[in-house]
Write an enzyme that holds these catalytic residues in place. Structure first.
Site, PDB file in Angstrom:
ATOM      1  N   LYS A  46       2.283  -2.696   7.455  1.00 48.63           N
ATOM      2  CA  LYS A  46       2.678  -2.560   6.053  1.00 48.63           C
ATOM      3  C   LYS A  46       4.112  -2.051   5.932  1.00 48.63           C
ATOM      4  O   LYS A  46       4.856  -2.471   5.030  1.00 48.63           O
ATOM      5  CB  LYS A  46       1.712  -1.629   5.315  1.00 48.63           C
ATOM      6  CG  LYS A  46       0.347  -2.237   5.047  1.00 48.63           C
ATOM      7  CD  LYS A  46       0.433  -3.454   4.134  1.00 48.63           C
ATOM      8  CE  LYS A  46      -0.945  -3.993   3.784  1.00 48.63           C
ATOM      9  NZ  LYS A  46      -0.878  -5.185   2.910  1.00 48.63           N
ATOM     10  N   SER A  89       0.857  -1.176   0.000  1.00 44.25           N
ATOM     11  CA  SER A  89       0.000   0.000   0.000  1.00 44.25           C
ATOM     12  C   SER A  89       0.894   1.228   0.000  1.00 44.25           C
ATOM     13  O   SER A  89       2.072   1.151   0.385  1.00 44.25           O
ATOM     14  CB  SER A  89      -0.876  -0.006   1.267  1.00 44.25           C
ATOM     15  OG  SER A  89      -1.462   1.245   1.506  1.00 44.25           O
ATOM     16  N   TYR A 135      -2.246  -0.862  11.147  1.00 40.97           N
ATOM     17  CA  TYR A 135      -2.139  -1.293   9.757  1.00 40.97           C
ATOM     18  C   TYR A 135      -0.905  -0.685   9.094  1.00 40.97           C
ATOM     19  O   TYR A 135      -0.153  -1.387   8.402  1.00 40.97           O
ATOM     20  CB  TYR A 135      -3.406  -0.894   9.011  1.00 40.97           C
ATOM     21  CG  TYR A 135      -3.404  -1.225   7.543  1.00 40.97           C
ATOM     22  CD1 TYR A 135      -3.709  -2.503   7.104  1.00 40.97           C
ATOM     23  CD2 TYR A 135      -3.123  -0.252   6.589  1.00 40.97           C
ATOM     24  CE1 TYR A 135      -3.724  -2.812   5.750  1.00 40.97           C
ATOM     25  CE2 TYR A 135      -3.124  -0.541   5.239  1.00 40.97           C
ATOM     26  CZ  TYR A 135      -3.424  -1.819   4.817  1.00 40.97           C
ATOM     27  OH  TYR A 135      -3.440  -2.117   3.468  1.00 40.97           O
ATOM     28  N   THR A 176     -13.343  -1.885  -1.462  1.00 43.45           N
ATOM     29  CA  THR A 176     -13.535  -3.246  -0.971  1.00 43.45           C
ATOM     30  C   THR A 176     -14.494  -3.240   0.223  1.00 43.45           C
ATOM     31  O   THR A 176     -14.748  -2.190   0.820  1.00 43.45           O
ATOM     32  CB  THR A 176     -12.203  -3.883  -0.532  1.00 43.45           C
ATOM     33  OG1 THR A 176     -11.757  -3.258   0.684  1.00 43.45           O
ATOM     34  CG2 THR A 176     -11.147  -3.724  -1.618  1.00 43.45           C
TER      35      THR A 176
END
Length: 337
Positions: free
Chosen positions: A158, A141, A154, A191
């Site tokens: 990542k 990402s 998160y 999503t």
């Protein structure tokens, strides 16, 4: 047709980007192993893979469980004979200020998103190294380089994947291995995660515009799997702009995100969906969420920057950088105003 395709593993395949990616591989006639926790989503994904022309294998697994991941990889190897491509896509997240995330929640996000990638990579290498071929695709990402407010767990995971992948890539190059690893850095994608992620913001979670359809991400992932010598791919002009701005003016970007990012990550409406941090959102009595979220009306189906990234040898990397610089300049003007 599917029996003659590559043997592909996609983690987090029950919904979102993983679901779209599994279908993109299936459309090429590949055999696709679908790894995730949710049985409803996996069953629906398997049906779609078969209808798309691929061969599906469902393996229910929690990517935070190293032994379970090893066992899942062995099931795939037993069924398909070998593993050609492994896509690490599974993740979990929490939308909340750092101080509102409990230690157990932060640990869980890290275990699923980061350690799940590590465990998946280790399992893939166990089968790829002896045959001296194969490609591992880490789904990243823009947040692998640039942290934003309200997604500290998160973003941290990542970032960790980015560092881990670079280290592994160097080791494989040093050993002269035929196994490749690459990373695809994604933009905001439409999503279902925004309706099932744990959310402690006042509003309902949403992606920061511009928003891309999951099929855009899937095309890039499939391309990366076929051209694993590239160290990474950037998908979306917003990804290029973010990464370049972060490299050139990180302090300015800090202030811009502090001012705008919280509002950009939420909209009006009720939230508090099923959640998927501890249990799958789609089972055992849930529903199939599919690949798309609720943002079809605004999500775009093409990315010029992604096309440039995939055809870099034809058009030159300067175009990608140039597009990113222009977008970064717009960002800096926005900060000043």
């Amino acid at each position: 047709m599917g029996r003659h395709g590559r043997a592909v593993v996609v983690t987090g395949a029950s919904g979102g980007v993983g679901r779209a990616t599994a279908l993109a591989f299936a459309a090429r006639g590949d055999r696709v192993a679908l790894l995730a926790r949710g049985r409803e989503g996996l069953a629906a994904a398997a049906d779609e893979v078969q209808r798309a022309g691929g061969e599906a294998l469902v393996v229910t697994v929690d990517m935070a469980d190293a032994k379970a991941v090893d066992d899942a990889a062995q099931k795939v190897a037993d069924a398909f004979g070998h593993i050609d491509v492994w896509v690490n896509n599974a993740f979990a997240g929490v939308f909340a200020p750092f101080t509102d995330i409990t230690p157990d929640e932060f640990r869980r996000v890290t275990e699923v998103t980061y350690l799940g990638c590590v465990f998946g990579t280790r399992a893939a290498l166990h089968h790829m190294l002896p045959q001296d071929r194969g490609t591992i695709v880490q789904v990243g990402s823009a947040l692998a380089y640039r942290g934003i407010p309200l997604q500290s767990a998160y973003c941290g995971a990542k970032h960790a994947i980015q560092g881990f992948n670079e280290s592994l890539r160097c080791e494989l190059l040093r050993e002269g291995s035929g196994v490749r690893t690459t990373m695809v850095q994604l933009p905001a994608v439409n999503t279902p995660q925004f309706d099932w992620v744990l959310n402690r913001m006042p509003g309902r979670a949403r992606p920061v515009p511009p928003v891309y359809q999951p099929e855009v991400a899937a095309r890039a992932i499939v391309h990366a799997a076929r051209h694993g010598r590239r160290r990474e791919y950037w998908v979306g002009g917003s990804t290029a702009a973010t990464l370049i701005a972060n490299a050139v003016v990180p302090g300015l970007l800090d202030r811009y995100l502090a001012r705008t990012s919280a509002d950009a990550q939420q909209d009006e409406g009720e939230h508090g969906g099923p959640g998927n941090l501890w249990t799958p959102a789609d089972g055992p009595h849930g529903r199939d969420f599919g690949a798309h979220g609720r943002f079809d009306d605004e999500a775009v189906t093409e990315s010029r920057q992604d096309w440039i990234s995939r055809h870099r040898g034809q058009v030159g990397g300067a175009l990608t950088v140039g597009a990113g610089v222009l977008a970064s300049r717009r960002l800096m003007r926005a900060v000043r105003h």
